[in-house]
Write a protein that holds these residues in place. Sequence first.
Motif, short mmCIF file in Angstrom:
data_model
loop_
_atom_site.label_atom_id
_atom_site.label_comp_id
_atom_site.label_asym_id
_atom_site.label_seq_id
_atom_site.Cartn_x
_atom_site.Cartn_y
_atom_site.Cartn_z
N SER A 1 0.82 -1.29 0.02
CA SER A 1 0.03 -0.06 -0.09
C SER A 1 0.89 1.20 -0.01
CB SER A 1 -0.92 -0.05 1.30
OG SER A 1 -0.13 -0.10 2.29
N ASN A 2 0.27 2.30 -0.30
CA ASN A 2 1.02 3.82 -0.23
C ASN A 2 0.89 4.20 1.05
OD1 ASN A 2 1.41 4.00 -3.32
ND2 ASN A 2 -0.83 3.67 -3.39
N ARG A 3 2.27 4.57 1.61
CA ARG A 3 2.38 5.23 2.94
C ARG A 3 3.34 6.29 2.93
NH1 ARG A 3 -1.82 2.48 5.24
NH2 ARG A 3 -1.59 0.18 5.44
N TYR A 4 3.04 7.15 3.68
CA TYR A 4 4.22 8.21 3.72
C TYR A 4 5.19 7.61 4.56
CZ TYR A 4 1.18 11.78 1.90
OH TYR A 4 0.24 12.73 1.19
N LYS B 1 7.66 14.90 4.88
CA LYS B 1 7.19 16.29 5.35
C LYS B 1 5.74 16.52 4.80
CE LYS B 1 11.16 17.19 7.47
NZ LYS B 1 11.65 15.69 7.35
N ALA B 2 5.25 15.48 3.93
CA ALA B 2 4.10 15.83 3.83
C ALA B 2 2.95 15.89 4.85
CB ALA B 2 3.41 14.86 2.64
N ILE B 3 2.98 15.16 5.86
CA ILE B 3 2.22 14.84 6.99
C ILE B 3 3.04 14.97 8.27
CG2 ILE B 3 3.08 12.38 7.39
CD1 ILE B 3 -0.40 12.65 6.62
N ALA B 4 2.36 15.74 9.23
CA ALA B 4 2.65 15.90 10.52
C ALA B 4 1.67 14.98 11.38
CB ALA B 4 2.73 17.20 11.06
N SER B 5 2.27 13.98 11.96
CA SER B 5 1.31 12.99 12.93
C SER B 5 0.80 13.77 13.89
CB SER B 5 2.38 11.88 13.52
OG SER B 5 2.82 11.19 12.17
N LEU B 6 -0.32 13.37 14.35
CA LEU B 6 -0.95 14.01 15.60
C LEU B 6 -0.51 12.76 16.70
CD1 LEU B 6 -3.06 15.42 17.18
CD2 LEU B 6 -4.88 13.82 16.72
N ASP B 7 -0.38 11.35 16.23
CA ASP B 7 0.26 10.59 17.33
C ASP B 7 1.04 9.88 16.47
OD1 ASP B 7 0.72 8.45 19.08
OD2 ASP B 7 -1.52 8.20 19.52
N HIS C 1 0.37 5.83 15.70
CA HIS C 1 -0.35 5.42 15.01
C HIS C 1 -0.10 5.77 13.48
CE1 HIS C 1 -3.01 5.43 18.85
NE2 HIS C 1 -2.94 4.19 18.39
N GLN C 2 0.93 6.42 13.33
CA GLN C 2 1.33 6.46 12.09
C GLN C 2 1.72 5.42 11.32
OE1 GLN C 2 0.79 8.13 9.30
NE2 GLN C 2 1.67 9.98 10.14
N GLU C 3 1.24 5.20 10.05
CA GLU C 3 1.23 3.83 9.49
C GLU C 3 2.64 3.91 8.33
OE1 GLU C 3 -2.24 2.33 7.80
OE2 GLU C 3 -3.22 2.97 9.85
N ALA D 1 -1.33 8.80 0.63
CA ALA D 1 -1.10 7.87 1.37
C ALA D 1 -2.78 7.20 1.61
CB ALA D 1 -0.63 8.10 2.78
N GLU D 2 -2.59 5.74 1.70
CA GLU D 2 -3.95 5.05 1.78
C GLU D 2 -4.57 5.51 3.00
OE1 GLU D 2 -3.81 1.15 0.14
OE2 GLU D 2 -2.34 2.08 -1.44
N ASN E 1 -2.11 8.62 10.18
CA ASN E 1 -2.26 9.48 11.28
C ASN E 1 -1.99 11.01 10.85
OD1 ASN E 1 -1.72 10.71 14.14
ND2 ASN E 1 -3.32 9.17 14.40
N ALA E 2 -2.75 11.87 10.97
CA ALA E 2 -2.27 13.35 10.78
C ALA E 2 -2.87 14.38 11.62
CB ALA E 2 -2.72 13.67 9.29
N ALA E 3 -2.01 15.11 12.15
CA ALA E 3 -2.54 16.38 12.70
C ALA E 3 -2.57 17.38 11.47
CB ALA E 3 -1.32 17.00 13.66
N THR E 4 -1.66 17.47 10.61
CA THR E 4 -1.70 18.33 9.53
C THR E 4 -1.23 17.53 8.16
OG1 THR E 4 0.46 19.31 9.52
CG2 THR E 4 -1.51 20.40 10.76
N ILE E 5 -1.79 17.88 6.83
CA ILE E 5 -1.40 17.36 5.86
C ILE E 5 -1.08 18.73 5.03
CG2 ILE E 5 -1.96 15.83 3.79
CD1 ILE E 5 -3.97 14.29 5.65
N THR E 6 0.23 18.29 4.26
CA THR E 6 0.50 19.23 3.26
C THR E 6 0.68 19.03 1.80
OG1 THR E 6 1.84 20.32 5.32
CG2 THR E 6 2.48 20.95 2.97
#
Lengths: 182, 423
Positions: free
Chosen positions: A46-49, A54-60, A63-65, B91-92, B95-100
Motif C-alpha cells: 500500500s501507499n504510505r508516507y 514532510k507531507a504529514i505531521a502526525s498527531l500521534d 498510529h502513523q502507518e 497515502a492510503e 495518522n495526521a495533525a496536518t497534511i501538506t
Amino acid sequence: MQVTPDLLREIEQFLYREARLLDNRQFHRWAELLAEDLRYWMPMRSNRYPANSKAIASLDEAHQETHDLTEAHELAVMDETRESLIRRIERLDSGFAWAEDPPSRTRHFISNVELEPTENPAEIRAYSNFILYRTRGEREEDFYVGSREDILRRTGETWQITYRKIVLDQSVLSAKNVSNFF
Amino acid sequence: MVAEMQGLVNSERGLVSRRIFIEPDIYQQELERIFARCWLFLCHQSQIPNPGDYFTTYMGEDPVLVMRDSGGSVNAFLNVCRHRGNRLCRAESGNAATITCAYHGWTFGNTGKLVAVPNLQDAYFGELDLDQWNLIPVAQLDDYKGMIFATFDPDAPPLREYLGEMAWYLDSFFDRREGGVEVVGGVHKWVVPCNWKLPAENFGGDAYHVSWSHLSAIRAGFAGDFRLRNTGGSLVSPGQGHCVITLGGGDIAEAPEPELVAYEQDTRPEVVARLGPRAEQVSPIVGTVFPNLSIIRSTSHSFRVWHPKGPGEIEIWAWIFVDKAAPPQVKEALRVNGLRGFGPSGTFEQDDMDNWQECTHTSRGVVSRRYDLNMQMGLGHEEYRPDLGGLASDYRLSESNHRQFYRRWADLMAAEQWQDLPA
C-alpha cells in the motif's frame, strides 16, 4: 548449509524447472515440489508516507502507518497451504473454472537469485525476482512483477518449497484476477 | 447534457437496455445523479479508531479523505487542495495533525481547515482569507453500525431514512453480537474492466449464477454445496434499490471449516435474540446497499465497494470483517477462508470477472446493444412481505431484485431532485 556456486546453480535450475512446470500447466507435478508444511503467502502493498515525510505531521506518532506491506494476521492476496493449493488445482481440473477456461498463457521469468543460509542445515533461503506475464483470450495482457523469498528444503536428490513469500510491486492490482501460481 | 432515460429500464417487463453499461453520456449522468447524490460507503470505524487517523477513498470519481480530528469526530472532505486542485493526501491511511500539499505547500489541519500557506505575508500581502479556502466537506456524514457513509447532497434524506428497511438486513451482517464487527487490516484493491452495475446487481440478487459460475469452487471444497440446500430463502428488496439474497432461516453458508460452522451454530441463539423473529425466517447472505456497496457472509465475510472508473472499468475495494466478540481462532479462520474465497485470487470471485468483463465489452457492438437484457426470472412471482420488510420473491431463485435495483437506478437518473423520486 553452505552457499557455493554449485548450490546456487542447482537452486537456479530448480526454480527454472518449477517455472516451466507452471507455464506448461503441469500443476500436479508442481504440487509435488511443495512441502507438507508449506506456507505460501502473498501479502499486499500500500501507499504510505515514510517516517521522514514532510507531507504529514502526525498527531500521534504511534498510529502513523509507515510499513507498506500487510502483516501475517492481516489481508493478503493469497495465504495458502499445500492442501489449499492442491484444492485450487483440483478446481482447475473441474471443467467449471471459468477464469482459466480457456486457460491463460503464462511465462515466468525468474532472476536475481541469491542464497542465504538458514539455521536449519537442511534448508536454504533463496531470494528471487519474477515477472509473470499472462495473456488470455484475444488480447488480454497482465504483468505481475515482484520478488519472492523462498525457503527450500533438501529432500533426497531434489528440493521442496517449505516457505514462499511473494511480494507484488503494485498496490492496486491492474489484473482483473489472480488465477495463476507464482 | 441530460441523457434521455425513457425506455432504458422496463422493470415491469424485466428488460434493461445495454446502453446503460457503455455510453459515456449515461455514465456522466450517473456520476451526477447517483454518485453525487446517494449515500456512499467510506470506511469502517475500526479502520480509523484514534484521533488523527485517516483513510483515503473515492465517492464516484471524486477523491475523498476521511479523517478523525483531534477531538475524535469523523469528517470527510474532497481530497483536493483548494489552491490548484492537486490531490492532497497520497497515502492510503495513516495518522495526521496536518497534511501538506506536495505542490506549493498549503497545509490543512485534520478538521479540514487551511492552517498554513507559504509566502502568505510577502507574496499574498497577507490578503488571502484562509477561512474561505478550507477543504470542501461532504454534505452529510453518518454512521450505521460502524459503517461510515457520506453524501455530497445536502437534500438527500438522512442515512437512516435512506437505508430504510435495509437497516435490519445490515444488522444481520454487522450487529449479530455485542460490539458489532471489526475489519481485518488491509484492503484488497484491484481493477476490473466492467461496468459498476454488473457486480452491484450480481451481489444484490444473482442467486442463480452461484451453482454454475462457482461450481468449480464448490466442487473443490471451498464451500458447502448450495444446491443441496432448499429450505427456503428468497430475494428481498427492502426498497430504494437495496437488495438482499437470503437463505432459509437457520441455513449456514459458511466455508466448510468445522470451527466456522460450530461458531455459527453456537452463536445462533444469541443472534436470533438480537435480530428478532425475522432471523428465524431468513438468513441474509449477500446484498447490495444502493448503489455500490455490497456485502457477503457466505463462504467469505467481506464487504466491498465497486468504485466506478469510467463506464467500462471499476476498482474493487474489498474488506474482510469479523464479529468483534469472536474468539481469535474464528477470526483467523475467517481471514484465511475469506481471502481464499473472495478477493483477487478468490476461488469464487475470480470466475466472476470474465463474465462481467464480457457483458460490458459486448455492449460496444451497436447491433448487440439493440437487444435488451433479460431480467424476467420470476416476474409476477413476488409480493410485498410485511414480515420481511420488502418485496420478496416466491422462490429462492428470481430476478426480482435486479428489477428493483434497475428501477431505482432509472428513477434516480430521471429525477432532478430527491422530492421527484417515487417511493
